[in-house]
Design a protein around this motif. Structure first.
Motif, PDB file in Angstrom:
ATOM      1  N   SER A   1       4.863   3.159   8.670  1.00 59.59           N
ATOM      2  CA  SER A   1       4.649   3.603  10.045  1.00 59.59           C
ATOM      3  C   SER A   1       5.112   5.041  10.218  1.00 59.59           C
ATOM      4  O   SER A   1       6.211   5.399   9.791  1.00 59.59           O
ATOM      5  CB  SER A   1       5.418   2.705  11.014  1.00 59.59           C
ATOM      6  N   PRO A   2       4.314   5.886  10.857  1.00 55.90           N
ATOM      7  CA  PRO A   2       4.753   7.266  11.115  1.00 55.90           C
ATOM      8  C   PRO A   2       5.901   7.339  12.110  1.00 55.90           C
ATOM      9  O   PRO A   2       6.532   8.388  12.258  1.00 55.90           O
ATOM     10  CB  PRO A   2       3.488   7.939  11.671  1.00 55.90           C
ATOM     11  N   VAL A   3       6.187   6.231  12.786  1.00 54.68           N
ATOM     12  CA  VAL A   3       7.322   6.198  13.711  1.00 54.68           C
ATOM     13  C   VAL A   3       8.630   6.024  12.947  1.00 54.68           C
ATOM     14  O   VAL A   3       9.693   6.447  13.401  1.00 54.68           O
ATOM     15  CB  VAL A   3       7.141   5.049  14.732  1.00 54.68           C
ATOM     16  N   ASP A   4       8.559   5.416  11.782  1.00 55.30           N
ATOM     17  CA  ASP A   4       9.758   5.131  11.002  1.00 55.30           C
ATOM     18  C   ASP A   4       9.488   5.495   9.539  1.00 55.30           C
ATOM     19  O   ASP A   4       9.325   4.631   8.687  1.00 55.30           O
ATOM     20  CB  ASP A   4      10.123   3.650  11.139  1.00 55.30           C
ATOM     21  N   LEU A   5       9.453   6.783   9.262  1.00 58.39           N
ATOM     22  CA  LEU A   5       9.118   7.253   7.923  1.00 58.39           C
ATOM     23  C   LEU A   5      10.266   7.015   6.945  1.00 58.39           C
ATOM     24  O   LEU A   5      11.437   7.061   7.321  1.00 58.39           O
ATOM     25  CB  LEU A   5       8.804   8.757   7.963  1.00 58.39           C
ATOM     26  N   PRO A   6       9.952   6.772   5.668  1.00 49.08           N
ATOM     27  CA  PRO A   6      11.002   6.618   4.659  1.00 49.08           C
ATOM     28  C   PRO A   6      11.763   7.927   4.464  1.00 49.08           C
ATOM     29  O   PRO A   6      11.269   9.009   4.789  1.00 49.08           O
ATOM     30  CB  PRO A   6      10.222   6.257   3.385  1.00 49.08           C
ATOM     31  N   GLN A   7      12.950   7.827   3.923  1.00 41.84           N
ATOM     32  CA  GLN A   7      13.709   9.024   3.588  1.00 41.84           C
ATOM     33  C   GLN A   7      13.021   9.762   2.449  1.00 41.84           C
ATOM     34  O   GLN A   7      12.383   9.167   1.592  1.00 41.84           O
ATOM     35  CB  GLN A   7      15.123   8.654   3.159  1.00 41.84           C
ATOM     36  N   GLY A   8      13.177  11.082   2.440  1.00 37.76           N
ATOM     37  CA  GLY A   8      12.636  11.880   1.352  1.00 37.76           C
ATOM     38  C   GLY A   8      11.122  11.906   1.365  1.00 37.76           C
ATOM     39  O   GLY A   8      10.489  12.047   2.416  1.00 37.76           O
ATOM     40  N   CYS A   9      10.523  11.764   0.188  1.00 43.56           N
ATOM     41  CA  CYS A   9       9.064  11.755   0.063  1.00 43.56           C
ATOM     42  C   CYS A   9       8.516  10.488   0.688  1.00 43.56           C
ATOM     43  O   CYS A   9       8.883   9.377   0.292  1.00 43.56           O
ATOM     44  CB  CYS A   9       8.665  11.848  -1.409  1.00 43.56           C
ATOM     45  N   ALA A  10       7.601  10.628   1.641  1.00 42.29           N
ATOM     46  CA  ALA A  10       7.075   9.458   2.348  1.00 42.29           C
ATOM     47  C   ALA A  10       6.232   8.567   1.449  1.00 42.29           C
ATOM     48  O   ALA A  10       6.017   7.391   1.758  1.00 42.29           O
ATOM     49  CB  ALA A  10       6.242   9.913   3.542  1.00 42.29           C
ATOM     50  N   PHE A  11       5.778   9.086   0.320  1.00 40.93           N
ATOM     51  CA  PHE A  11       4.917   8.315  -0.571  1.00 40.93           C
ATOM     52  C   PHE A  11       5.706   7.454  -1.558  1.00 40.93           C
ATOM     53  O   PHE A  11       5.137   6.576  -2.203  1.00 40.93           O
ATOM     54  CB  PHE A  11       3.988   9.273  -1.342  1.00 40.93           C
ATOM     55  N   HIS A  12       7.014   7.657  -1.666  1.00 41.38           N
ATOM     56  CA  HIS A  12       7.743   7.017  -2.755  1.00 41.38           C
ATOM     57  C   HIS A  12       7.709   5.481  -2.736  1.00 41.38           C
ATOM     58  O   HIS A  12       7.762   4.855  -3.800  1.00 41.38           O
ATOM     59  CB  HIS A  12       9.194   7.534  -2.826  1.00 41.38           C
ATOM     60  N   PRO A  13       7.608   4.782  -1.571  1.00 39.99           N
ATOM     61  CA  PRO A  13       7.543   3.315  -1.638  1.00 39.99           C
ATOM     62  C   PRO A  13       6.290   2.791  -2.353  1.00 39.99           C
ATOM     63  O   PRO A  13       6.275   1.647  -2.809  1.00 39.99           O
ATOM     64  CB  PRO A  13       7.536   2.895  -0.165  1.00 39.99           C
ATOM     65  N   ARG A  14       5.248   3.604  -2.458  1.00 43.36           N
ATOM     66  CA  ARG A  14       4.000   3.185  -3.108  1.00 43.36           C
ATOM     67  C   ARG A  14       3.762   3.906  -4.432  1.00 43.36           C
ATOM     68  O   ARG A  14       2.743   3.656  -5.095  1.00 43.36           O
ATOM     69  CB  ARG A  14       2.821   3.459  -2.177  1.00 43.36           C
ATOM     70  N   CYS A  15       4.657   4.775  -4.824  1.00 45.41           N
ATOM     71  CA  CYS A  15       4.408   5.676  -5.944  1.00 45.41           C
ATOM     72  C   CYS A  15       4.747   5.020  -7.282  1.00 45.41           C
ATOM     73  O   CYS A  15       5.838   4.468  -7.457  1.00 45.41           O
ATOM     74  CB  CYS A  15       5.221   6.956  -5.777  1.00 45.41           C
ATOM     75  N   PRO A  16       3.855   5.110  -8.274  1.00 48.39           N
ATOM     76  CA  PRO A  16       4.143   4.547  -9.597  1.00 48.39           C
ATOM     77  C   PRO A  16       5.131   5.382 -10.408  1.00 48.39           C
ATOM     78  O   PRO A  16       5.555   4.953 -11.478  1.00 48.39           O
ATOM     79  CB  PRO A  16       2.768   4.523 -10.266  1.00 48.39           C
ATOM     80  N   LEU A  17       5.487   6.564  -9.916  1.00 45.00           N
ATOM     81  CA  LEU A  17       6.416   7.441 -10.643  1.00 45.00           C
ATOM     82  C   LEU A  17       7.709   7.680  -9.879  1.00 45.00           C
ATOM     83  O   LEU A  17       8.467   8.577 -10.217  1.00 45.00           O
ATOM     84  CB  LEU A  17       5.749   8.800 -10.921  1.00 45.00           C
ATOM     85  N   ALA A  18       7.964   6.904  -8.829  1.00 43.79           N
ATOM     86  CA  ALA A  18       9.105   7.176  -7.960  1.00 43.79           C
ATOM     87  C   ALA A  18      10.426   7.151  -8.718  1.00 43.79           C
ATOM     88  O   ALA A  18      10.656   6.296  -9.567  1.00 43.79           O
ATOM     89  CB  ALA A  18       9.135   6.163  -6.823  1.00 43.79           C
ATOM     90  N   ARG A  19      11.268   8.107  -8.413  1.00 44.95           N
ATOM     91  CA  ARG A  19      12.616   8.217  -8.992  1.00 44.95           C
ATOM     92  C   ARG A  19      13.638   8.190  -7.845  1.00 44.95           C
ATOM     93  O   ARG A  19      13.283   8.441  -6.689  1.00 44.95           O
ATOM     94  CB  ARG A  19      12.756   9.542  -9.739  1.00 44.95           C
ATOM     95  N   PRO A  20      14.895   7.931  -8.142  1.00 49.16           N
ATOM     96  CA  PRO A  20      15.918   7.987  -7.081  1.00 49.16           C
ATOM     97  C   PRO A  20      15.940   9.336  -6.369  1.00 49.16           C
ATOM     98  O   PRO A  20      16.239   9.408  -5.174  1.00 49.16           O
ATOM     99  CB  PRO A  20      17.222   7.729  -7.847  1.00 49.16           C
ATOM    100  N   GLU A  21      15.607  10.414  -7.097  1.00 44.97           N
ATOM    101  CA  GLU A  21      15.613  11.744  -6.495  1.00 44.97           C
ATOM    102  C   GLU A  21      14.572  11.881  -5.378  1.00 44.97           C
ATOM    103  O   GLU A  21      14.693  12.751  -4.518  1.00 44.97           O
ATOM    104  CB  GLU A  21      15.346  12.821  -7.558  1.00 44.97           C
ATOM    105  N   CYS A  22      13.543  11.033  -5.400  1.00 40.11           N
ATOM    106  CA  CYS A  22      12.483  11.124  -4.394  1.00 40.11           C
ATOM    107  C   CYS A  22      12.992  10.779  -2.997  1.00 40.11           C
ATOM    108  O   CYS A  22      12.336  11.103  -1.997  1.00 40.11           O
ATOM    109  CB  CYS A  22      11.333  10.195  -4.768  1.00 40.11           C
TER     110      CYS A  22
END
Length: 349
Positions: free
Chosen positions: A281-302
């Motif tokens: 939801s754009p009302v409650d965006l994730p911390q950092g990179c907004a794509f990281h919850p769906r990203c196949p390369l996500a790292r803790p740094e994201c």
């Protein structure tokens, strides 16, 4: 010599206030539809803007033409900031820019004939004298491939493709320098889509128009556009020359979109790892990179911060693993990184 910059959008943001809960509890909230987006369009250049539904593409297109409010940022047209334009400057913006809308029927007044719909634009902007309007309307209809004999028809008497051509003729009536085409072929049959795309390509070259082409269909964008910008949850995550972005995507989201393009070849299977889930939801965006919850390369740094666009000026991506990114300063290939890096999709910040 390259063409001069016609439109220069700098750090544009658009937010919408949200109503409080029924109980009236909690602080006021806002929805961030467009966040810190910059874009340049040269005269005669077509820039494609792509992304999933709800990514902020249409809001961005309407904001730069001042058909919607701008929360922050600058929108320069020939060096004049239209985000804070006075009345006379807005009048100039209306004379030099136009929008082609998605719904070919909804964008036309059902009570007006084609003659009246286009003639109204010519009259308001003072483009022709009283006796020359009919000839100019016929010229515009011919320009978009319509028989002037349709001049006295109403939208209900026309097909979707014909209505969209009338919408394009109406946009061209003001002789614009910049056009924003917002999903202008999405509601049309595939055969008609191709005709409209060919028409836009021809008109862009003939009239040296700057154009922002908003679309879901990446194959169509590849055919029409000189450059492409990929938007995710209100931010540009990758931008560059169209062919370069398609051949070497530098953001995992762009790569997923390209892999999902349908192919006629039956030997080409479906993506082995399609993009999972839905955008948050754009009302409650994730911390950092907004794509990281769906990203196949996500790292803790994201999770730490929103990554900036990095890389050469011509082709940049907002990813820590992109060439020039914090974890890939030496450059690299996204496909190689993806195949070599195991990932747990359940990673959370």
């Amino acid at each position: 010599m390259s063409d001069p910059v016609l439109l220069d959008v700098r750090n544009l943001s658009v937010e919408f206030s949200m109503a409080r809960s029924r109980m009236g509890l909690g602080p006021p909230r806002s929805l961030s539809a467009v966040s810190d987006v910059s874009m340049r369009v040269a005269a005669g250049e077509t820039v494609g803007l792509v992304g999933e539904s709800g990514s902020g593409k249409s809001t961005f297109g309407r904001a730069i033409l001042r058909l919607g409010e701008v929360t922050a940022g600058e929108v320069f047209l020939d060096g004049q900031d239209m985000a804070r334009a006075r009345r006379e400057d807005l009048a100039r913006l209306r004379r030099e820019t136009a929008m082609i809308f998605q719904d070919p029927y909804g964008s036309l007044n059902p009570r007006l004939t084609v003659r009246q719909a286009i003639g109204e634009v010519l009259y308001v902007h003072g483009k022709v004298g009283p006796g020359a309007a009919e000839a100019r309307i016929a010229e515009l209809l011919d320009l978009v491939g319509l028989d002037p004999a349709l001049m006295d028809r109403r939208p209900g008497d026309l097909s979707g493709g014909q209505c969209q051509r009338v919408g394009i003729a109406r946009a061209l009536a003001i002789e614009p320098r910049l056009i924003v085409a917002d999903e202008c072929v999405a509601a049309l049959d595939v055969s008609i889509q191709g005709q409209i795309i060919n028409l836009l390509m021809e008109l862009g070259q003939r009239m040296h128009l700057g154009m922002i082409f908003i679309a879901h269909d990446l194959a169509m964008v590849r055919r029409l556009c000189d450059r492409i910008a990929v938007m995710y949850l209100g931010r540009i995550v990758e931008e560059g020359p169209t062919e370069e972005v398609f051949k070497d995507p530098r953001h995992p989201y762009t790569r997923s979109l390209i892999e999902a393009i349908p192919e006629i070849d039956p030997a080409r299977g479906l993506p082995s790892a399609p993009l999972p889930g839905e955008p948050p939801s754009p009302v409650d965006l994730p911390q950092g990179c907004a794509f990281h919850p769906r990203c196949p390369l996500a790292r803790p740094e994201c999770c730490a911060a929103v990554p900036p666009l990095v890389g050469p000026r011509a082709h940049r991506a907002a990813c820590i693993l992109a060439p020039g990114g914090r974890l890939n300063e030496a450059g690299g290939n996204l496909s190689e990184t993806l195949s070599a890096t195991p990932h747990e999709r359940t990673m959370t910040c």
